[in-house]
Scaffold this motif. Structure first.
Motif, PDB file in Angstrom:
ATOM      1  N   PRO A 272       0.833  -1.217   0.000  1.00 28.14           N
ATOM      2  CA  PRO A 272       0.000   0.000   0.000  1.00 28.14           C
ATOM      3  C   PRO A 272       0.862   1.260   0.000  1.00 28.14           C
ATOM      4  CG  PRO A 272      -0.766  -1.585   1.647  1.00 28.14           C
ATOM      5  CD  PRO A 272       0.551  -2.087   1.157  1.00 28.14           C
ATOM      6  N   ARG A 273       0.430   2.253  -0.778  1.00 29.60           N
ATOM      7  CA  ARG A 273       1.183   3.509  -0.838  1.00 29.60           C
ATOM      8  C   ARG A 273       0.981   4.352   0.421  1.00 29.60           C
ATOM      9  NH1 ARG A 273       3.163   5.849  -5.242  1.00 29.60           N
ATOM     10  NH2 ARG A 273       2.356   7.882  -4.584  1.00 29.60           N
ATOM     11  N   GLY A 274      -0.234   4.359   0.940  1.00 29.07           N
ATOM     12  CA  GLY A 274      -0.507   5.203   2.089  1.00 29.07           C
ATOM     13  C   GLY A 274      -0.546   6.679   1.700  1.00 29.07           C
ATOM     14  N   SER A 275      -0.647   7.523   2.688  1.00 28.20           N
ATOM     15  CA  SER A 275      -0.686   8.968   2.436  1.00 28.20           C
ATOM     16  C   SER A 275       0.730   9.513   2.254  1.00 28.20           C
ATOM     17  CB  SER A 275      -1.374   9.679   3.606  1.00 28.20           C
ATOM     18  OG  SER A 275      -0.610   9.509   4.798  1.00 28.20           O
ATOM     19  N   PHE A 276       0.819  10.773   1.878  1.00 29.27           N
ATOM     20  CA  PHE A 276       2.131  11.404   1.730  1.00 29.27           C
ATOM     21  C   PHE A 276       2.878  11.402   3.055  1.00 29.27           C
ATOM     22  CE2 PHE A 276       4.729  15.262   2.180  1.00 29.27           C
ATOM     23  CZ  PHE A 276       5.667  15.034   1.174  1.00 29.27           C
TER      24      PHE A 276
ATOM     25  N   ALA B 196       7.899   6.819   6.643  1.00 29.19           N
ATOM     26  CA  ALA B 196       8.590   5.554   6.375  1.00 29.19           C
ATOM     27  C   ALA B 196       9.991   5.795   5.851  1.00 29.19           C
ATOM     28  CB  ALA B 196       7.780   4.735   5.376  1.00 29.19           C
ATOM     29  N   PHE B 197      10.189   6.850   5.075  1.00 30.77           N
ATOM     30  CA  PHE B 197      11.509   7.142   4.511  1.00 30.77           C
ATOM     31  C   PHE B 197      12.515   7.488   5.608  1.00 30.77           C
ATOM     32  CE2 PHE B 197      14.650  10.067   2.728  1.00 30.77           C
ATOM     33  CZ  PHE B 197      15.139   9.312   1.666  1.00 30.77           C
ATOM     34  N   PHE B 198      12.086   8.262   6.594  1.00 30.59           N
ATOM     35  CA  PHE B 198      13.008   8.707   7.633  1.00 30.59           C
ATOM     36  C   PHE B 198      13.019   7.792   8.855  1.00 30.59           C
ATOM     37  CE2 PHE B 198      12.293  12.723   5.336  1.00 30.59           C
ATOM     38  CZ  PHE B 198      13.605  13.119   5.156  1.00 30.59           C
ATOM     39  N   LEU B 199      11.862   7.256   9.238  1.00 35.35           N
ATOM     40  CA  LEU B 199      11.765   6.488  10.475  1.00 35.35           C
ATOM     41  C   LEU B 199      11.527   4.997  10.248  1.00 35.35           C
ATOM     42  CD1 LEU B 199       9.463   8.957  12.482  1.00 35.35           C
ATOM     43  CD2 LEU B 199      11.974   8.826  12.470  1.00 35.35           C
TER      44      LEU B 199
END
Length: 236
Positions: A132-136, A142-145
């Protein structure tokens, strides 16, 4: 010349003769991933009149971390036998791919589903993996944490019936379809053996098992697999 589906399966719609399906192979690995390592869990599921007889219907692989950041290798064995009477609910392979981040946490790579072939013989399967893409905000977090969006209801991995219609499948959350992104490919090598079961032989076998108090022995299982292979080859 391409192989044609065996007459056994075309006759199922006319006569509900029990069918024994044997799936032997392995989860070879995964490719085109954007991670340095990966491990997977898999399961063989079915619906309709199909039921598992014997073998392993789920498993989990080791975590592989290739030095060149290429394809990951699992080579995890698959060996299972099903029994059914129709094509509806034909068994399928469902996988969940995960990876270990820099802190040793298991995070999601994606989900995948591929149906078991209906034609006897050896098959090479490619199973696309998505998540799932999820919200922005979800993607930024997810990218940072870490912690990519995951499914709360794993039934959405294959799809759920729309409005109790057994012929329609959908992936919806609160009446809204969610978006997903492709994250890689899982590779399978499977051998398919199919044979028609004689109801009288099934009753005789069940009676013999009840009298002796034992099921199939290892030698008996090997003999049955050999007979299934010979039956499949003779029908091709």
């Amino acid at each position: 010349m391409a192989a044609e589906p065996i007459p056994l399966l075309r006759g199922v719609a006319r006569t509900p003769t029990p069918i024994e399906l044997t799936v032997i192979g392995q989860v070879v690995g995964a490719s085109e991933l954007h991670t340095s390592n990966a491990h997977c869990t898999w399961q063989l599921t079915s619906g309709g009149s199909w039921m598992p007889l014997r073998g392993r219907f789920h498993g989990s692989s080791q975590c592989d971390a290739p030095a060149d950041s290429g394809a990951v290798v699992f080579q995890h064995p698959i060996d299972a036998v099903f029994q059914g009477e129709e094509l509806r609910g034909w068994p399928r392979l469902e996988v969940e791919l995960r990876f270990l981040d820099s802190h040793g946490r298991s995070d999601l790579v994606g989900y995948g589903v591929v149906h078991v072939p209906t034609i006897p013989g050896h098959h090479v399967l490619r199973c696309p993996v998505w998540r799932p893409r999820g919200s922005f905000f979800d993607r930024l977090s997810a990218f940072f944490l870490g912690g990519y969006p995951q499914l709360k209801d794993t039934k959405l991995q294959y799809g759920v019936h729309v409005d109790d219609d057994q012929s329609r499948l959908g992936r919806t959350v609160r009446d809204q379809r969610f978006s997903s992104s492709w994250t890689g490919t899982v590779h399978f090598h499977v051998g398919i053996c199919v044979r028609r079961l004689d109801p009288q032989q099934m009753q005789s076998r069940d009676a013999d098992s009840a009298d002796t108090g034992t099921g199939d022995t290892a030698a008996g299982s090997q003999a049955k697999i050999a007979s299934v292979e010979s039956f499949a080859l003779s029908d091709q």
